[in-house]
Write a protein that holds these residues in place. Sequence first.
Motif, PDB file in Angstrom:
ATOM      1  N   ASP A 141       1.206   1.446  -8.205  1.00  0.00           N
ATOM      2  CA  ASP A 141       0.725   0.291  -7.605  1.00  0.00           C
ATOM      3  C   ASP A 141       1.811  -0.336  -6.518  1.00  0.00           C
ATOM      4  O   ASP A 141       1.501  -0.699  -5.498  1.00  0.00           O
ATOM      5  CB  ASP A 141       0.226  -0.686  -8.358  1.00  0.00           C
ATOM      6  CG  ASP A 141      -1.281  -0.266  -9.074  1.00  0.00           C
ATOM      7  OD1 ASP A 141      -1.655   0.701  -8.837  1.00  0.00           O
ATOM      8  OD2 ASP A 141      -1.737  -0.989  -9.945  1.00  0.00           O
ATOM      9  N   ASP A 142       3.161  -0.464  -7.140  1.00  0.00           N
ATOM     10  CA  ASP A 142       3.918  -1.076  -6.395  1.00  0.00           C
ATOM     11  C   ASP A 142       4.442  -0.541  -5.089  1.00  0.00           C
ATOM     12  O   ASP A 142       4.811  -1.093  -4.082  1.00  0.00           O
ATOM     13  CB  ASP A 142       5.311  -1.215  -7.258  1.00  0.00           C
ATOM     14  CG  ASP A 142       5.076  -2.409  -8.571  1.00  0.00           C
ATOM     15  OD1 ASP A 142       4.159  -3.482  -8.297  1.00  0.00           O
ATOM     16  OD2 ASP A 142       5.893  -2.583  -9.265  1.00  0.00           O
ATOM     17  N   GLU A 183      -3.894  -7.043  -1.000  1.00  0.00           N
ATOM     18  CA  GLU A 183      -2.507  -7.665  -0.321  1.00  0.00           C
ATOM     19  C   GLU A 183      -2.986  -8.245   0.916  1.00  0.00           C
ATOM     20  O   GLU A 183      -2.285  -9.152   1.431  1.00  0.00           O
ATOM     21  CB  GLU A 183      -1.547  -6.388  -0.202  1.00  0.00           C
ATOM     22  CG  GLU A 183      -0.939  -6.032  -1.442  1.00  0.00           C
ATOM     23  CD  GLU A 183       0.162  -7.000  -1.760  1.00  0.00           C
ATOM     24  OE1 GLU A 183       0.773  -7.775  -1.228  1.00  0.00           O
ATOM     25  OE2 GLU A 183       0.224  -7.272  -3.188  1.00  0.00           O
ATOM     26  N   ARG A 206       1.533  -1.077  -2.760  1.00  0.00           N
ATOM     27  CA  ARG A 206       1.624  -2.482  -2.097  1.00  0.00           C
ATOM     28  C   ARG A 206       2.930  -2.668  -1.020  1.00  0.00           C
ATOM     29  O   ARG A 206       2.732  -3.326  -0.072  1.00  0.00           O
ATOM     30  CB  ARG A 206       1.984  -3.221  -3.182  1.00  0.00           C
ATOM     31  CG  ARG A 206       0.672  -3.758  -4.086  1.00  0.00           C
ATOM     32  CD  ARG A 206       1.238  -4.755  -5.244  1.00  0.00           C
ATOM     33  NE  ARG A 206       0.284  -4.502  -6.254  1.00  0.00           N
ATOM     34  CZ  ARG A 206      -1.176  -4.960  -6.194  1.00  0.00           C
ATOM     35  NH1 ARG A 206      -1.718  -5.658  -5.034  1.00  0.00           N
ATOM     36  NH2 ARG A 206      -1.853  -4.904  -7.235  1.00  0.00           N
TER      37      ARG A 206
END
Length: 117
Positions: free
Chosen positions: A101-102, A29, A105
Amino acid sequence: MGTVDDYLAELAPEDRAAVERVYAIARDEVPGAEQGTGYGMPALVYRGKPLLSVKRTQKHIGIYPFSPEAVSAVADAVAGVPETGLDKGTVRFQPGHPLPDDLVRALVVARKEQIER
């Protein structure tokens, strides 16, 4: 090697994989983040400010985005994940129950945007 790499090398394999995964997502990111320290902890640093630290404690793995605002941004999502918790400056999880993961992030992006303001 840097401070984050040195820290990862000290961890037990199960913990290392969980911590390394969070750092990998953060690097994806924020590719410009560098290894350094934040409040004495190994951390990724972005634009001279600590972006994120991930540490194994006695009871959990803690993600420290150095920002209560960033933690608040993901509070609702954390509440829906088993074996997790948070306080104003930390998101906690167990290695056997990693954060989606989201969610990681979203936490990293919230901190990155705060640094960029």
